[in-house]
Motif scaffolding. Structure first.
Motif, mmCIF file in Angstrom:
data_model
loop_
_atom_site.group_PDB
_atom_site.id
_atom_site.type_symbol
_atom_site.label_atom_id
_atom_site.label_comp_id
_atom_site.label_asym_id
_atom_site.label_seq_id
_atom_site.Cartn_x
_atom_site.Cartn_y
_atom_site.Cartn_z
ATOM 1 N N THR A 131 0.900 -1.116 -0.073
ATOM 2 C CA THR A 131 -0.038 -0.052 -0.065
ATOM 3 C C THR A 131 0.884 1.289 0.013
ATOM 4 O O THR A 131 0.340 2.287 -0.069
ATOM 5 C CB THR A 131 -0.951 0.096 1.192
ATOM 6 N N ALA A 132 2.053 1.077 0.083
ATOM 7 C CA ALA A 132 2.979 2.067 0.300
ATOM 8 C C ALA A 132 2.846 3.302 -1.082
ATOM 9 O O ALA A 132 2.854 4.432 -0.887
ATOM 10 C CB ALA A 132 4.509 1.824 0.336
ATOM 11 N N ILE A 133 2.440 2.544 -2.287
ATOM 12 C CA ILE A 133 2.191 3.517 -3.319
ATOM 13 C C ILE A 133 0.848 3.998 -3.921
ATOM 14 O O ILE A 133 0.591 4.698 -4.332
ATOM 15 C CB ILE A 133 2.838 2.765 -4.658
ATOM 16 N N ALA A 134 -0.025 3.254 -2.887
ATOM 17 C CA ALA A 134 -1.437 3.729 -2.925
ATOM 18 C C ALA A 134 -1.808 5.086 -2.290
ATOM 19 O O ALA A 134 -1.344 5.566 -1.471
ATOM 20 C CB ALA A 134 -2.144 2.948 -2.283
ATOM 21 N N ASP A 135 -2.788 5.686 -2.919
ATOM 22 C CA ASP A 135 -3.319 6.937 -2.385
ATOM 23 C C ASP A 135 -4.570 6.512 -1.314
ATOM 24 O O ASP A 135 -5.384 6.038 -1.556
ATOM 25 C CB ASP A 135 -3.999 7.810 -3.267
ATOM 26 N N LEU A 136 -3.849 6.402 -0.043
ATOM 27 C CA LEU A 136 -4.933 5.896 1.179
ATOM 28 C C LEU A 136 -5.601 7.048 1.930
ATOM 29 O O LEU A 136 -5.303 8.171 2.056
ATOM 30 C CB LEU A 136 -3.832 5.364 2.127
ATOM 31 N N THR A 137 -6.895 6.736 2.143
ATOM 32 C CA THR A 137 -7.759 7.573 2.939
ATOM 33 C C THR A 137 -7.656 6.524 4.314
ATOM 34 O O THR A 137 -8.323 5.659 4.132
ATOM 35 C CB THR A 137 -8.877 7.817 2.280
ATOM 36 N N LEU A 138 -7.078 7.147 5.292
ATOM 37 C CA LEU A 138 -7.164 6.260 6.561
ATOM 38 C C LEU A 138 -8.025 6.506 7.560
ATOM 39 O O LEU A 138 -8.226 7.819 7.750
ATOM 40 C CB LEU A 138 -5.400 6.156 7.052
ATOM 41 N N TRP A 139 -8.313 5.610 8.416
ATOM 42 C CA TRP A 139 -9.512 5.887 9.310
ATOM 43 C C TRP A 139 -8.918 5.239 10.681
ATOM 44 O O TRP A 139 -8.204 4.348 10.461
ATOM 45 C CB TRP A 139 -10.743 5.383 9.203
ATOM 46 N N ARG A 140 -9.183 5.681 11.884
ATOM 47 C CA ARG A 140 -8.940 5.051 12.984
ATOM 48 C C ARG A 140 -10.421 4.672 13.764
ATOM 49 O O ARG A 140 -11.159 5.481 13.938
ATOM 50 C CB ARG A 140 -8.141 5.802 14.074
ATOM 51 N N LEU A 141 -10.443 2.917 14.111
ATOM 52 C CA LEU A 141 -11.652 2.715 14.995
ATOM 53 C C LEU A 141 -10.972 2.638 16.287
ATOM 54 O O LEU A 141 -10.288 1.728 16.597
ATOM 55 C CB LEU A 141 -12.069 1.432 14.554
ATOM 56 N N GLU A 142 -11.141 3.721 16.868
ATOM 57 C CA GLU A 142 -10.702 3.685 18.540
ATOM 58 C C GLU A 142 -11.658 2.845 19.574
ATOM 59 O O GLU A 142 -12.923 3.178 19.498
ATOM 60 C CB GLU A 142 -10.582 5.082 19.088
ATOM 61 N N ALA A 143 -11.328 1.809 19.819
ATOM 62 C CA ALA A 143 -12.102 0.801 20.422
ATOM 63 C C ALA A 143 -12.600 1.265 21.929
ATOM 64 O O ALA A 143 -11.724 1.825 22.614
ATOM 65 C CB ALA A 143 -11.504 -0.607 20.769
ATOM 66 N N ASP A 144 -13.470 1.214 22.282
ATOM 67 C CA ASP A 144 -14.269 1.580 23.691
ATOM 68 C C ASP A 144 -14.392 0.081 24.500
ATOM 69 O O ASP A 144 -14.422 0.276 25.630
ATOM 70 C CB ASP A 144 -15.338 2.312 23.365
#
Length: 139
Positions: free
Chosen positions: A105-118
Motif C-alpha cells: 500500500t506504500a504506493i497507494a493513495d490511502l484515506t485512512l481511518w481509526r476505529l478507537e475501541a471503547d
C-alpha cells in the motif's frame, strides 16, 4: 491500556475486520476491511475512500461496531472478537503503521481511518467453552 494479552494476540493473528456502520436514522450497513492495530491506543487503522457507502455513513455517525473471527467448524476452536468504538480521522503515524502491515500500500493513495475501541469482548473456546475476555476503555 491493560488489554489482556490473549486479546492482543488474537488481533495480531488476523488482518480483516467486519465493520458495521449506521446512519443517524438507523440504516445499517457492513463491510470488510484490512486493518493494522495500534496497541498504544487500542485503535484499528483501515483504509476506505470517501466515496464508499460506509465512509459516508461514518461521516454522519462515528459510532460503529466491528468483529474479527476465526472461521472454523470445530466448536473447541471458536474464537471471535466483538468491538464497539468511534471512528476518527487517522493520525500521521497511522500511515506508517498501516504500510508496515501491508507494504504494497506504500504506493497507494490511502484515506485512512481509526476505529478507537471503547469495548472489546473475545469469545475463546480454546480457553473453555464460551470463555469470554472483556476489555473496556477507562477514561
Amino acid at each position: 491500556m491493560d488489554i489482556d494479552n490473549k486479546i492482543e494476540k488474537f488481533i495480531k493473528a488476523h488482518h480483516v475486520l467486519t465493520l458495521a456502520t449506521a446512519t443517524l436514522n438507523g440504516e445499517p450497513y457492513c463491510c470488510n476491511c484490512f486493518y493494522a492495530y495500534d496497541k498504544e491506543s487500542a485503535a484499528f487503522i483501515f483504509t476506505s475512500g470517501m466515496d464508499t457507502h460506509h465512509s459516508q455513513m461514518m461521516a454522519q455517525n462515528n459510532c460503529v461496531a466491528a468483529s474479527i473471527v476465526l472461521e472454523t467448524r470445530t466448536v473447541g476452536k471458536i474464537q471471535g472478537l466483538q468491538i464497539t468504538g468511534h471512528i476518527k480521522t487517522a493520525k500521521d503515524s497511522d500511515k506508517t503503521l498501516y504500510i508496515k502491515r501491508f507494504p504494497y500500500t506504500a504506493i497507494a493513495d490511502l484515506t485512512l481511518w481509526r476505529l478507537e475501541a471503547d469495548f472489546m469482548k473475545l469469545t475463546d473456546n480454546t480457553l473453555g467453552f464460551g470463555k469470554k475476555l472483556i476489555w473496556q476503555r477507562q477514561e
